[in-house]
Design a protein around this motif. Structure first.
Motif, short mmCIF file in Angstrom:
data_model
loop_
_atom_site.label_atom_id
_atom_site.label_comp_id
_atom_site.label_asym_id
_atom_site.label_seq_id
_atom_site.Cartn_x
_atom_site.Cartn_y
_atom_site.Cartn_z
N TYR A 164 0.89 -1.13 -0.16
CA TYR A 164 0.01 -0.03 0.08
C TYR A 164 0.86 1.34 0.05
CZ TYR A 164 -3.72 3.30 1.51
OH TYR A 164 -4.59 4.27 1.16
N GLN A 165 2.01 1.25 0.80
CA GLN A 165 2.83 2.27 0.71
C GLN A 165 3.44 2.47 -0.50
OE1 GLN A 165 5.50 2.25 4.11
NE2 GLN A 165 3.90 1.43 5.58
N LEU A 166 3.97 1.49 -1.14
CA LEU A 166 4.33 1.36 -2.67
C LEU A 166 3.40 2.14 -3.53
CD1 LEU A 166 6.48 -1.89 -2.94
CD2 LEU A 166 7.36 0.58 -2.75
N GLY A 167 2.40 1.83 -3.48
CA GLY A 167 1.13 2.38 -4.25
C GLY A 167 1.08 3.81 -3.81
N THR A 168 1.06 4.20 -2.92
CA THR A 168 0.56 5.43 -2.53
C THR A 168 1.90 6.54 -3.08
OG1 THR A 168 -0.59 4.93 -0.63
CG2 THR A 168 0.16 7.05 -0.59
N LEU A 169 2.94 5.98 -2.87
CA LEU A 169 4.22 6.75 -3.42
C LEU A 169 4.17 6.82 -5.04
CD1 LEU A 169 7.11 5.21 -1.33
CD2 LEU A 169 6.16 7.61 -1.19
N VAL A 170 3.65 5.79 -5.59
CA VAL A 170 3.71 5.85 -7.20
C VAL A 170 2.44 6.83 -7.57
CG1 VAL A 170 2.98 4.70 -9.06
CG2 VAL A 170 4.57 3.52 -7.45
N ALA A 171 1.51 6.91 -6.74
CA ALA A 171 0.26 7.88 -7.01
C ALA A 171 0.64 9.16 -6.63
CB ALA A 171 -0.79 7.19 -5.85
N ASP A 172 1.34 9.56 -6.18
CA ASP A 172 2.05 10.98 -6.01
C ASP A 172 2.52 11.48 -7.33
OD1 ASP A 172 1.22 11.18 -3.28
OD2 ASP A 172 3.09 10.73 -2.60
N HIS A 173 2.99 10.63 -8.43
CA HIS A 173 3.94 10.96 -9.57
C HIS A 173 2.93 10.87 -10.88
CE1 HIS A 173 7.70 11.63 -7.16
NE2 HIS A 173 7.30 10.57 -6.50
N VAL A 174 1.64 10.04 -10.63
CA VAL A 174 0.92 9.92 -11.78
C VAL A 174 -0.35 10.67 -11.72
CG1 VAL A 174 1.85 7.64 -11.89
CG2 VAL A 174 -0.46 8.00 -10.78
N VAL A 175 -1.14 10.93 -13.00
CA VAL A 175 -2.03 11.76 -12.76
C VAL A 175 -3.42 10.71 -13.15
CG1 VAL A 175 -0.99 13.70 -13.69
CG2 VAL A 175 -1.91 12.07 -15.43
N ASP A 176 -4.73 11.48 -13.00
CA ASP A 176 -5.91 10.71 -13.48
C ASP A 176 -5.99 10.37 -14.80
OD1 ASP A 176 -6.65 10.99 -10.61
OD2 ASP A 176 -7.76 12.87 -11.07
N ASP A 177 -6.69 9.54 -15.20
CA ASP A 177 -7.00 9.27 -16.63
C ASP A 177 -5.66 8.74 -17.38
OD1 ASP A 177 -8.50 8.42 -18.76
OD2 ASP A 177 -8.68 10.63 -19.34
N SER A 178 -5.05 8.07 -16.73
CA SER A 178 -3.63 7.49 -17.29
C SER A 178 -3.49 6.04 -17.67
CB SER A 178 -2.51 8.16 -16.70
OG SER A 178 -2.56 7.60 -15.45
N LEU A 179 -2.46 5.60 -18.19
CA LEU A 179 -2.11 4.28 -18.20
C LEU A 179 -0.53 3.92 -17.62
CD1 LEU A 179 -2.47 1.30 -19.43
CD2 LEU A 179 -1.01 2.24 -21.19
N LEU A 180 -0.90 2.86 -16.65
CA LEU A 180 0.55 2.60 -15.82
C LEU A 180 0.79 1.14 -16.15
CD1 LEU A 180 2.48 3.34 -13.69
CD2 LEU A 180 0.80 2.47 -11.94
N PHE A 181 2.02 0.68 -16.89
CA PHE A 181 2.52 -0.22 -16.99
C PHE A 181 3.28 -0.87 -15.66
CE2 PHE A 181 2.30 1.02 -21.56
CZ PHE A 181 1.54 -0.09 -21.85
N VAL A 182 2.92 -2.03 -15.22
CA VAL A 182 3.63 -2.28 -14.05
C VAL A 182 4.24 -3.87 -14.15
CG1 VAL A 182 1.99 -1.04 -12.56
CG2 VAL A 182 1.42 -3.62 -13.07
N GLN A 183 5.28 -4.28 -13.51
CA GLN A 183 6.02 -5.29 -13.52
C GLN A 183 4.89 -6.62 -12.96
OE1 GLN A 183 10.09 -5.06 -12.29
NE2 GLN A 183 10.40 -7.34 -11.81
N TYR A 184 4.31 -6.22 -11.75
CA TYR A 184 3.32 -7.32 -11.56
C TYR A 184 2.25 -6.35 -10.36
CZ TYR A 184 7.13 -7.59 -7.86
OH TYR A 184 8.11 -7.21 -7.07
N PRO A 185 1.15 -6.38 -10.28
CA PRO A 185 0.23 -5.78 -10.02
C PRO A 185 0.06 -5.20 -8.40
CG PRO A 185 -0.93 -7.44 -10.83
CD PRO A 185 0.60 -7.71 -11.03
N ASP A 186 0.41 -6.27 -7.47
CA ASP A 186 0.15 -6.18 -6.18
C ASP A 186 0.70 -4.96 -5.43
OD1 ASP A 186 -0.79 -8.65 -6.91
OD2 ASP A 186 0.18 -9.78 -5.30
N PRO A 187 2.09 -4.73 -5.73
CA PRO A 187 2.55 -3.54 -5.01
C PRO A 187 2.00 -2.21 -5.39
CG PRO A 187 4.39 -4.82 -5.94
CD PRO A 187 3.11 -5.31 -6.59
#
Length: 273
Positions: A164-187
């Motif tokens: 959850y902390q990793l996801g929160t940190l990433v959320a600080d750098h992305v914007v709404d209505d976007s696409l995010l490629f991830v290595q695996y989804p859990d973090p």
């Protein structure tokens, strides 16, 4: 199977039905390459617990026979003493290395001992062997309860908290209505708790074959495209011709991952006459 051989004919179909569900489930997930593969605490096994509980109770009742009252008390004593002894080891404070040896190897040894005791009883039923089966099974119940609550649950909460902390940190750098490629989804699933209309894609599922087409589609719609991978995956992508054409701008380092923005295909270089 040992118990089924000793049942009256009318009880065998019911036991076969009870046994069919856990057998098929375990065989499927033991062979499935996408998940599982001998993971004995796999969450997908949860659905077979009621069937196994009924079967185990039936087996223990059959083993106890006329000694049921004594063995019921023996089972209760075994659960209490086993729980106290296991809690004294403080499972929640143990490191991953030592805990893996104790809790994983120990549970397999205990299961082996229970099976061995049951086979001895089946070969030649005696009162002492029946009581040994009951005592070992009661320790198994204590083991499952104590380790499940004081180790598995604690570790699971720690992993989920970190994710959850990793996801929160990433959320600080992305914007709404976007696409995010991830290595695996859990973090990175927590991004969805902080941003709206973020599409999470896992390009490794098709060996990155569809990554370029998906990125082109969303870029053409005017959406921002991000990617977060470990260094080894970024190095792998650098060797994929279709993906080398994109301009990649690193935004941040998050734990062992690098978050970057995919800006689009680099303009082709043309020779001047």
């Amino acid at each position: 199977g040992v118990v089924c051989a000793r049942q009256a004919p009318k009880s065998r179909p019911a036991l076969a039905l009870l046994l069919a569900v856990p057998t098929c489930t375990i065989l499927f997930y033991a062979r499935a390459s996408w998940h599982g593969g001998m993971a004995f605490n796999l969450r997908y096994f949860t659905l077979i617990l009621p069937f196994l509980a009924i079967l185990c109770a039936h087996v223990l009742r059959h083993i106890a026979g006329e000694d049921l009252r004594f063995q019921s008390r023996l089972a209760g004593l075994g659960v209490v003493l086993g729980s106290v002894g296991l809690l004294a080891l403080r499972p929640w404070q143990q490191g991953v290395g030592s805990a893996e040896t104790l809790w994983l190897d120990g549970s397999l040894l205990l299961a082996t001992a229970i099976v061995f005791a049951a086979l001895l009883w089946a070969a030649r039923p005696t009162l002492h062997r029946a009581r040994a089966c009951t005592a070992l099974a009661s320790v198994g119940v204590a083991w499952a309860a104590v380790v499940g609550v004081s180790y598995d649950t604690v570790r699971s909460q720690m992993v989920r908290s970190m994710n959850y902390q990793l996801g929160t940190l990433v959320a600080d750098h992305v914007v709404d209505d976007s696409l995010l490629f991830v290595q695996y989804p859990d973090p990175f699933a927590a991004v969805l708790d902080h941003r709206e209309k973020v599409r999470i894609a896992v390009p490794a599922n098709d060996q990155f074959r569809g990554m370029a087409a998906l990125a082109d589609f969303h870029l053409a719609q005017g959406r921002r495209v991000y990617a977060i991978f470990s260094g080894s995956v970024w190095a792998q992508l650098a060797n994929v011709p279709a993906l080398r054409q994109y301009q990649i701008s690193e935004i941040a380092r998050v734990h062992t991952f690098s978050l970057a923005r995919v800006l689009g295909r680099a303009p082709a270089v043309t020779s001047q006459k």
